[in-house]
Design a protein around this motif. Sequence first.
Motif, mmCIF file in Angstrom:
data_model
loop_
_atom_site.group_PDB
_atom_site.id
_atom_site.type_symbol
_atom_site.label_atom_id
_atom_site.label_comp_id
_atom_site.label_asym_id
_atom_site.label_seq_id
_atom_site.Cartn_x
_atom_site.Cartn_y
_atom_site.Cartn_z
ATOM 1 N N TYR A 256 118.401 -9.645 -11.435
ATOM 2 C CA TYR A 256 117.020 -10.084 -11.197
ATOM 3 C C TYR A 256 116.021 -9.016 -11.638
ATOM 4 O O TYR A 256 114.953 -9.326 -12.162
ATOM 5 N N ASP A 257 116.376 -7.763 -11.426
ATOM 6 C CA ASP A 257 115.417 -6.703 -11.746
ATOM 7 C C ASP A 257 115.311 -6.450 -13.241
ATOM 8 O O ASP A 257 114.355 -5.831 -13.690
ATOM 9 N N ILE B 215 126.454 -7.695 -4.768
ATOM 10 C CA ILE B 215 125.061 -7.616 -4.296
ATOM 11 C C ILE B 215 124.248 -6.723 -5.233
ATOM 12 O O ILE B 215 123.139 -7.055 -5.634
ATOM 13 N N ARG B 216 124.821 -5.564 -5.593
ATOM 14 C CA ARG B 216 124.109 -4.637 -6.483
ATOM 15 C C ARG B 216 123.927 -5.240 -7.871
ATOM 16 O O ARG B 216 122.880 -5.089 -8.493
ATOM 17 N N HIS C 145 123.774 -8.432 -8.534
ATOM 18 C CA HIS C 145 122.794 -9.494 -8.352
ATOM 19 C C HIS C 145 121.375 -8.919 -8.391
ATOM 20 O O HIS C 145 120.488 -9.446 -9.065
ATOM 21 N N LEU C 146 121.181 -7.809 -7.676
ATOM 22 C CA LEU C 146 119.876 -7.131 -7.656
ATOM 23 C C LEU C 146 119.479 -6.711 -9.060
ATOM 24 O O LEU C 146 118.341 -6.889 -9.487
ATOM 25 N N THR D 222 114.200 -0.287 -9.246
ATOM 26 C CA THR D 222 115.486 0.009 -8.614
ATOM 27 C C THR D 222 115.994 1.349 -9.147
ATOM 28 O O THR D 222 115.665 1.744 -10.274
ATOM 29 N N ARG E 114 121.326 -0.390 -3.821
ATOM 30 C CA ARG E 114 120.893 -1.687 -3.280
ATOM 31 C C ARG E 114 119.453 -1.628 -2.773
ATOM 32 O O ARG E 114 118.841 -2.650 -2.510
ATOM 33 N N THR E 115 118.923 -0.427 -2.615
ATOM 34 C CA THR E 115 117.566 -0.284 -2.081
ATOM 35 C C THR E 115 116.600 0.059 -3.208
ATOM 36 O O THR E 115 116.662 1.157 -3.746
ATOM 37 N N PRO E 116 115.698 -0.853 -3.596
ATOM 38 C CA PRO E 116 114.730 -0.503 -4.635
ATOM 39 C C PRO E 116 113.674 0.455 -4.101
ATOM 40 O O PRO E 116 113.371 0.455 -2.905
ATOM 41 N N ARG F 30 110.722 -14.737 -6.049
ATOM 42 C CA ARG F 30 112.105 -14.326 -5.804
ATOM 43 C C ARG F 30 112.594 -14.803 -4.443
ATOM 44 O O ARG F 30 113.751 -15.178 -4.283
#
Length: 872
Positions: free
Chosen positions: A611-612, A604-605, A607-608, A368, A230-232, A745
């Motif tokens: 987008y990425d 959440i992951r 979703h990230l 990410t 979850r942390t890029p 974003r």
Amino acid sequence: MSFITKLFGTSNDRILKSIRPIVAHINSLEPKLMTLTEAELRNKTNEFKERLAKGETLNDVLPEAFAVVREASRRILLAPNADSPNRTMRHFDVQLIGGMVLHQGKIAEMATGEGKTLVATLPAYLNALTGKGVHIVTVNDYLAKRDRDWMSPLYEYLGLTAGAIQANQDYESKKQAYLCDITYGTNNEFGFDYLRDNMRINREEQVQISRGLNYAIVDEVDSILVDEARTPLIISGPAEESTEKYYIADKVAGQLKVGKHFEIKEKERAAHLTEEGTEEVERQLNVDSLYTGANMEWPHYIEQALRAHHLFKKDRDYIVQDGEVIIVDEFTGRLMTGRVWSDGLHQAAQAKERLRIKEENQTLATITLQNFYRLYKKLAGMTGTAMTEAVEFDKIYKLEVVTIPTNKPMSRTNFPDRVYRTEKEKYDAVIQEIVEIHKVGRPILVGTVSIEKSEFLSEKLMREGVEHEVLNAKQHEKEAHIVSKAGQRGNVTIATNMAGRGTDIVLGEGVAAIGGLHILGTERHEARRIDNQLRGRAARQGDPGSSRFYVSLQDDLMRIFASERISSLLKRFGMEDGMAIEHSMVSRSIERAQKKVEAHNFEIRKHLLDYDEVMDQQRKTIYSLRQDVLEGKNLREYITRMIDDCIEEMVAVAFDTKHRTEEEEPFDIASWFKLKFGLEIDLNEVTDKTRGNVEAHLKKKAMDAYEAKKALLGEEGVEKIAQILLLEKIDTKWKDHLYAMDHLRSGIGLRGYAQIDPKIEYKREALGMFECMNLAIRDEVTDLIFKLQLVKDEEKKDIWHPEQFVHQEVSGLEKIHESPAAISTESGTVENSPSKPAPKLDPIKAGVKVGRNQPCICGSGKKFKQCCGRTG
């Protein structure tokens, strides 16, 4: 389905069944290998390389290669905690199975204490035979160095090299580590080296790209590819924003009341102003509206301040150390020095703690972890707990999870959870159990979810007179040493859930006879995997052990996700204050709550990642182009294509009569050509002035000038100019693009209120912005390519090196213009020609209002709508 499973076995059973014949083949080779001399055994590596060169595959040499590694290990590797110098390490059959699963590019789920570090040597050796490099990824620098030091004698014995990369390592030693056959390092360091390599302006300074990303074995794969996903990874520089507003927002937020002025969403970790709250903020700030003009950024500042106060707690989510806010990893409990929360949250936390606020950062490079690890040609992983996330591993990484059987049967007793109404009752019971078990002499490992809870328990145990160690994941090496001793008789160790991960706990003398290590969890974690990791510290390699978790209705997990269901169950059981409940129904309800959280976090992951993926394609395109430029590949082709595109576009404008009003003058292509390239042309030389003929004529003139410049300066000189220009423009425009994408974003979610899918809009607008960025690179490179020239060394004055302007805030042209005239290079000096017109200004950035039919601000002599106004 159960009938089919009984008939054919599970997918896991079928994979293990297919591997066992290869294990038998490896075992059959052992007697012969044991008779080989040291020189003969070492020569096997050269023999394998020759076989691969002749066309054999890695699978062809696998049985013998694995057998050679096992024999070499048996001869030279001393087991940790070995009580005699003769106790060397020989791979068990289940470790051979694990090695084959890793070689196949799958995840091997192996119980704690089954020797994953040794397992990795098998596929690492096999894949390193290709000469393309193998990366073994660990969770911290200490483990990377420890595992390299521990296993390098084995690799070196067989003629291979092993290195380790570390944070803050000097360039030379890091480059050498990457050139080794097998390289150990942390997930973050591998990822950041990838980003840093793609920001270098000298190819010789790159450390990772030269070998590429061939094969990675990720240790504790669930922690790295799930918890940390979850942390890029972001490399950033300071943005030009005032910090004073954070202090004002903090003061205002402190006067707002929850429920009245704002709402807290703990599940989403969000805070939102109510209508009444908005009015109160407007009153305190003395503004008419928060949603007009320059006031529109205030809601963001206020909501970040509210999040800092109500959702991010000191000594749980962060600590204050040396005047800085240091983030605490929510999964490992470790301090994440150097990391900051983005989007102004870190500054809000600093304002809350009355610290000096550091400037908000602007992204210079980002990726990410999900997309970084998907860059590897082959990826594998190992952990004790992966099956609960098998679906995510398959969907995102295309990795199959295979459960490896234990070498000896598991003999751990997992007691049911004990559930209490309040935290006080729970901790009183925890202390009581620790005291009782400690009297017997059994070692106890107490797991907590935060540093705050660790210190709270420690104080209580001190009052009871129980000696103990506290691990807060601050010193990895010291941690590993203390955790390794946690199995000694009478030892009590309090640790955040993941402290000391990667280190085996070996039972002391006589401990097995009294029941082995007891694991005591003081709270259920959001993810079942973390609880299973804690449980897995006991009963390794067939040793006895036990585990129990204590839960209260005031715990975060229960309060946010399971309170109503559990409360109704407890009422049904007639629970009273101070009373504990132990029942399988309660344990199942807790597990359901954890599954809900896991599903929420997966979304959440995902979703990230969705987008990425847009950024990922753009990043690959830009980094590939940049690397070609850095290596000097196709420079002439890139420049020629840019010049041709410019000419084609402007000739199309000149021949476009449909969109030209009667009062507009025809577009003067000759004047544009002179302003753009500094070259005089006579269109009368073109007899038949069709669009194609004019294009061909202009292209020929441009390329004649390019060839003349090459004759004057030499091919190397012209290519050096092209290389410096392309690198500087790519870096500057990519940085600006990332900044714009951050803003896109942050606000794209609002499109949902207009019944528009934000994801589709994000992809559409991101594509448009990327195309504009490429046009900007093209226009600025072609503006300068004919106007820069090399000067002799003796004429150099005020030399200014390109490193000084790459990644600066202002655009490249403005930076060159404001700086001394020359740029130092290896082959001479590139300078701005005196004939160069004033740098092109961006009217929007400059804040200039200009009518569409007025002269353009850039000084081209054209009307605004025919020049800068063409792109808005």
